[in-house]
Design a protein around this motif. Structure first.
Motif, PDB file in Angstrom:
ATOM      1  N   GLU A  11     -14.855  12.831 -14.014  1.00 47.03           N
ATOM      2  CA  GLU A  11     -14.899  14.106 -14.727  1.00 47.03           C
ATOM      3  C   GLU A  11     -13.991  14.064 -15.955  1.00 47.03           C
ATOM      4  OE1 GLU A  11     -15.871  18.121 -15.671  1.00 47.03           O
ATOM      5  OE2 GLU A  11     -16.893  16.460 -14.692  1.00 47.03           O
ATOM      6  N   TYR A  12     -12.819  13.484 -15.812  1.00 43.50           N
ATOM      7  CA  TYR A  12     -11.906  13.331 -16.953  1.00 43.50           C
ATOM      8  C   TYR A  12     -12.586  12.537 -18.067  1.00 43.50           C
ATOM      9  CZ  TYR A  12      -8.219  11.215 -19.739  1.00 43.50           C
ATOM     10  OH  TYR A  12      -7.467  10.756 -20.790  1.00 43.50           O
ATOM     11  N   ARG A  14     -15.835  12.085 -18.479  1.00 36.58           N
ATOM     12  CA  ARG A  14     -16.986  12.849 -18.956  1.00 36.58           C
ATOM     13  C   ARG A  14     -16.555  13.871 -20.010  1.00 36.58           C
ATOM     14  NH1 ARG A  14     -19.505  17.371 -18.829  1.00 36.58           N
ATOM     15  NH2 ARG A  14     -17.992  18.444 -17.524  1.00 36.58           N
ATOM     16  N   LEU A  15     -15.357  14.400 -19.847  1.00 32.65           N
ATOM     17  CA  LEU A  15     -14.824  15.373 -20.804  1.00 32.65           C
ATOM     18  C   LEU A  15     -14.305  14.705 -22.077  1.00 32.65           C
ATOM     19  CD1 LEU A  15     -12.913  17.674 -18.297  1.00 32.65           C
ATOM     20  CD2 LEU A  15     -15.031  18.221 -19.520  1.00 32.65           C
ATOM     21  N   GLY A  16     -14.411  13.373 -22.129  1.00 32.48           N
ATOM     22  CA  GLY A  16     -14.011  12.645 -23.334  1.00 32.48           C
ATOM     23  C   GLY A  16     -12.625  12.048 -23.270  1.00 32.48           C
ATOM     24  N   GLY A  17     -12.041  11.990 -22.064  1.00 30.71           N
ATOM     25  CA  GLY A  17     -10.693  11.437 -21.913  1.00 30.71           C
ATOM     26  C   GLY A  17     -10.590  10.014 -22.426  1.00 30.71           C
ATOM     27  N   LYS A  18      -9.478   9.701 -23.063  1.00 32.07           N
ATOM     28  CA  LYS A  18      -9.286   8.399 -23.712  1.00 32.07           C
ATOM     29  C   LYS A  18      -8.256   7.510 -23.027  1.00 32.07           C
ATOM     30  CE  LYS A  18     -11.795   9.671 -27.314  1.00 32.07           C
ATOM     31  NZ  LYS A  18     -13.152   9.246 -27.423  1.00 32.07           N
ATOM     32  N   ASP A  36      -6.627  12.788 -26.469  1.00 40.76           N
ATOM     33  CA  ASP A  36      -7.719  13.334 -25.669  1.00 40.76           C
ATOM     34  C   ASP A  36      -8.271  14.584 -26.335  1.00 40.76           C
ATOM     35  OD1 ASP A  36      -7.674  11.537 -23.562  1.00 40.76           O
ATOM     36  OD2 ASP A  36      -6.416  12.793 -22.282  1.00 40.76           O
ATOM     37  N   PRO A  37      -9.567  14.842 -26.189  1.00 40.49           N
ATOM     38  CA  PRO A  37     -10.086  16.154 -26.567  1.00 40.49           C
ATOM     39  C   PRO A  37      -9.339  17.215 -25.748  1.00 40.49           C
ATOM     40  CG  PRO A  37     -11.887  14.638 -26.086  1.00 40.49           C
ATOM     41  CD  PRO A  37     -10.605  13.949 -25.675  1.00 40.49           C
ATOM     42  N   LEU A  38      -9.239  18.412 -26.262  1.00 44.36           N
ATOM     43  CA  LEU A  38      -8.474  19.469 -25.596  1.00 44.36           C
ATOM     44  C   LEU A  38      -8.909  19.694 -24.160  1.00 44.36           C
ATOM     45  CD1 LEU A  38      -8.117  22.091 -28.466  1.00 44.36           C
ATOM     46  CD2 LEU A  38      -6.402  20.493 -27.609  1.00 44.36           C
ATOM     47  N   GLU A  39     -10.205  19.698 -23.919  1.00 45.69           N
ATOM     48  CA  GLU A  39     -10.720  19.948 -22.569  1.00 45.69           C
ATOM     49  C   GLU A  39     -10.293  18.842 -21.602  1.00 45.69           C
ATOM     50  OE1 GLU A  39     -14.893  21.454 -20.523  1.00 45.69           O
ATOM     51  OE2 GLU A  39     -14.922  20.687 -22.568  1.00 45.69           O
ATOM     52  N   ALA A  40     -10.357  17.595 -22.046  1.00 44.18           N
ATOM     53  CA  ALA A  40      -9.958  16.467 -21.200  1.00 44.18           C
ATOM     54  C   ALA A  40      -8.451  16.503 -20.940  1.00 44.18           C
ATOM     55  CB  ALA A  40     -10.355  15.145 -21.840  1.00 44.18           C
ATOM     56  N   GLU A  41      -7.671  16.827 -21.953  1.00 41.74           N
ATOM     57  CA  GLU A  41      -6.215  16.915 -21.795  1.00 41.74           C
ATOM     58  C   GLU A  41      -5.848  18.015 -20.803  1.00 41.74           C
ATOM     59  OE1 GLU A  41      -2.222  16.031 -22.213  1.00 41.74           O
ATOM     60  OE2 GLU A  41      -3.945  14.877 -22.901  1.00 41.74           O
ATOM     61  N   ALA A  42      -6.498  19.159 -20.917  1.00 44.27           N
ATOM     62  CA  ALA A  42      -6.241  20.268 -19.997  1.00 44.27           C
ATOM     63  C   ALA A  42      -6.623  19.876 -18.566  1.00 44.27           C
ATOM     64  CB  ALA A  42      -7.006  21.510 -20.436  1.00 44.27           C
ATOM     65  N   ARG A  56      -2.317  10.156  -7.590  1.00 44.14           N
ATOM     66  CA  ARG A  56      -2.515  10.013  -9.036  1.00 44.14           C
ATOM     67  C   ARG A  56      -2.846   8.559  -9.375  1.00 44.14           C
ATOM     68  NH1 ARG A  56       1.727  12.661 -10.594  1.00 44.14           N
ATOM     69  NH2 ARG A  56       3.092  10.859 -10.702  1.00 44.14           N
ATOM     70  N   SER A  57      -2.152   7.610  -8.731  1.00 49.62           N
ATOM     71  CA  SER A  57      -2.450   6.188  -8.955  1.00 49.62           C
ATOM     72  C   SER A  57      -3.865   5.857  -8.516  1.00 49.62           C
ATOM     73  CB  SER A  57      -1.454   5.307  -8.198  1.00 49.62           C
ATOM     74  OG  SER A  57      -0.188   5.384  -8.797  1.00 49.62           O
ATOM     75  N   GLU A  58      -4.298   6.467  -7.429  1.00 49.71           N
ATOM     76  CA  GLU A  58      -5.664   6.246  -6.949  1.00 49.71           C
ATOM     77  C   GLU A  58      -6.675   6.703  -8.001  1.00 49.71           C
ATOM     78  OE1 GLU A  58      -8.448   7.509  -3.142  1.00 49.71           O
ATOM     79  OE2 GLU A  58      -6.359   8.129  -3.169  1.00 49.71           O
ATOM     80  N   VAL A  59      -6.438   7.869  -8.588  1.00 48.61           N
ATOM     81  CA  VAL A  59      -7.329   8.369  -9.648  1.00 48.61           C
ATOM     82  C   VAL A  59      -7.285   7.423 -10.848  1.00 48.61           C
ATOM     83  CG1 VAL A  59      -7.744  10.245 -11.298  1.00 48.61           C
ATOM     84  CG2 VAL A  59      -7.127  10.781  -8.927  1.00 48.61           C
ATOM     85  N   MET A  60      -6.103   7.018 -11.259  1.00 50.69           N
ATOM     86  CA  MET A  60      -5.963   6.143 -12.432  1.00 50.69           C
ATOM     87  C   MET A  60      -6.673   4.814 -12.225  1.00 50.69           C
ATOM     88  SD  MET A  60      -2.149   6.908 -13.950  1.00 50.69           S
ATOM     89  CE  MET A  60      -1.293   6.121 -12.608  1.00 50.69           C
ATOM     90  N   SER A  61      -6.776   4.368 -10.980  1.00 52.39           N
ATOM     91  CA  SER A  61      -7.411   3.071 -10.715  1.00 52.39           C
ATOM     92  C   SER A  61      -8.904   3.090 -11.078  1.00 52.39           C
ATOM     93  CB  SER A  61      -7.225   2.675  -9.249  1.00 52.39           C
ATOM     94  OG  SER A  61      -8.036   3.452  -8.385  1.00 52.39           O
ATOM     95  N   PHE A  62      -9.486   4.272 -11.241  1.00 57.52           N
ATOM     96  CA  PHE A  62     -10.901   4.380 -11.625  1.00 57.52           C
ATOM     97  C   PHE A  62     -11.093   4.523 -13.136  1.00 57.52           C
ATOM     98  CE2 PHE A  62     -11.031   5.620  -7.141  1.00 57.52           C
ATOM     99  CZ  PHE A  62     -12.063   4.814  -6.712  1.00 57.52           C
ATOM    100  N   LEU A  63     -10.010   4.527 -13.904  1.00 54.24           N
ATOM    101  CA  LEU A  63     -10.140   4.602 -15.355  1.00 54.24           C
ATOM    102  C   LEU A  63     -10.450   3.212 -15.908  1.00 54.24           C
ATOM    103  CD1 LEU A  63      -7.063   6.827 -16.285  1.00 54.24           C
ATOM    104  CD2 LEU A  63      -9.454   7.548 -16.047  1.00 54.24           C
ATOM    105  N   PRO A  64     -11.065   3.149 -17.091  1.00 55.01           N
ATOM    106  CA  PRO A  64     -11.256   1.835 -17.724  1.00 55.01           C
ATOM    107  C   PRO A  64      -9.896   1.173 -17.915  1.00 55.01           C
ATOM    108  CG  PRO A  64     -12.459   3.546 -18.908  1.00 55.01           C
ATOM    109  CD  PRO A  64     -11.598   4.249 -17.899  1.00 55.01           C
ATOM    110  N   SER A  65      -9.847  -0.127 -17.753  1.00 54.52           N
ATOM    111  CA  SER A  65      -8.582  -0.847 -17.814  1.00 54.52           C
ATOM    112  C   SER A  65      -8.451  -1.668 -19.085  1.00 54.52           C
ATOM    113  CB  SER A  65      -8.477  -1.784 -16.614  1.00 54.52           C
ATOM    114  OG  SER A  65      -7.341  -2.602 -16.716  1.00 54.52           O
ATOM    115  N   ILE A  66      -7.230  -1.695 -19.651  1.00 56.76           N
ATOM    116  CA  ILE A  66      -7.000  -2.580 -20.795  1.00 56.76           C
ATOM    117  C   ILE A  66      -6.725  -4.000 -20.306  1.00 56.76           C
ATOM    118  CG2 ILE A  66      -6.118  -0.733 -22.262  1.00 56.76           C
ATOM    119  CD1 ILE A  66      -3.325  -1.981 -21.868  1.00 56.76           C
TER     120      ILE A  66
END
Length: 69
Positions: A11-12, A14-18, A36-42, A56-66
């Motif tokens: 969802e983060y 999808r809202l355009g989170g970077k 981040d777009p305002l909606e994603a930041e909020a 929180r670490s569990e959620v972060m593990s699903f973000l794209p990785s550098i």
């Protein structure tokens, strides 16, 4: 209300989170070179930042990785 870490991350994004996952010695954090777009930041502040560290670490593990090579 979503209950899975993957759903929160999706969802983060999808809202355009970077934010991107940074893993260093098995410590997870995020980094972003673009705001981040305002909606994603909020959403991040409301739904993810307030989570207990392990969740929180569990959620972060699903973000794209550098770290992907």
């Amino acid at each position: 209300m979503m209950n899975s870490a993957q759903e929160l991350a999706e969802e983060y994004l999808r809202l355009g989170g970077k934010r991107l996952l940074v893993m260093d010695d098995n410590i997870l954090s995020t980094n972003s070179w673009e705001a981040d777009p305002l909606e994603a930041e909020a959403f991040w502040k409301r739904e993810i930042e307030s989570l207990p560290p392990k969740r929180r670490s569990e959620v972060m593990s699903f973000l794209p990785s550098i770290n992907v090579t």
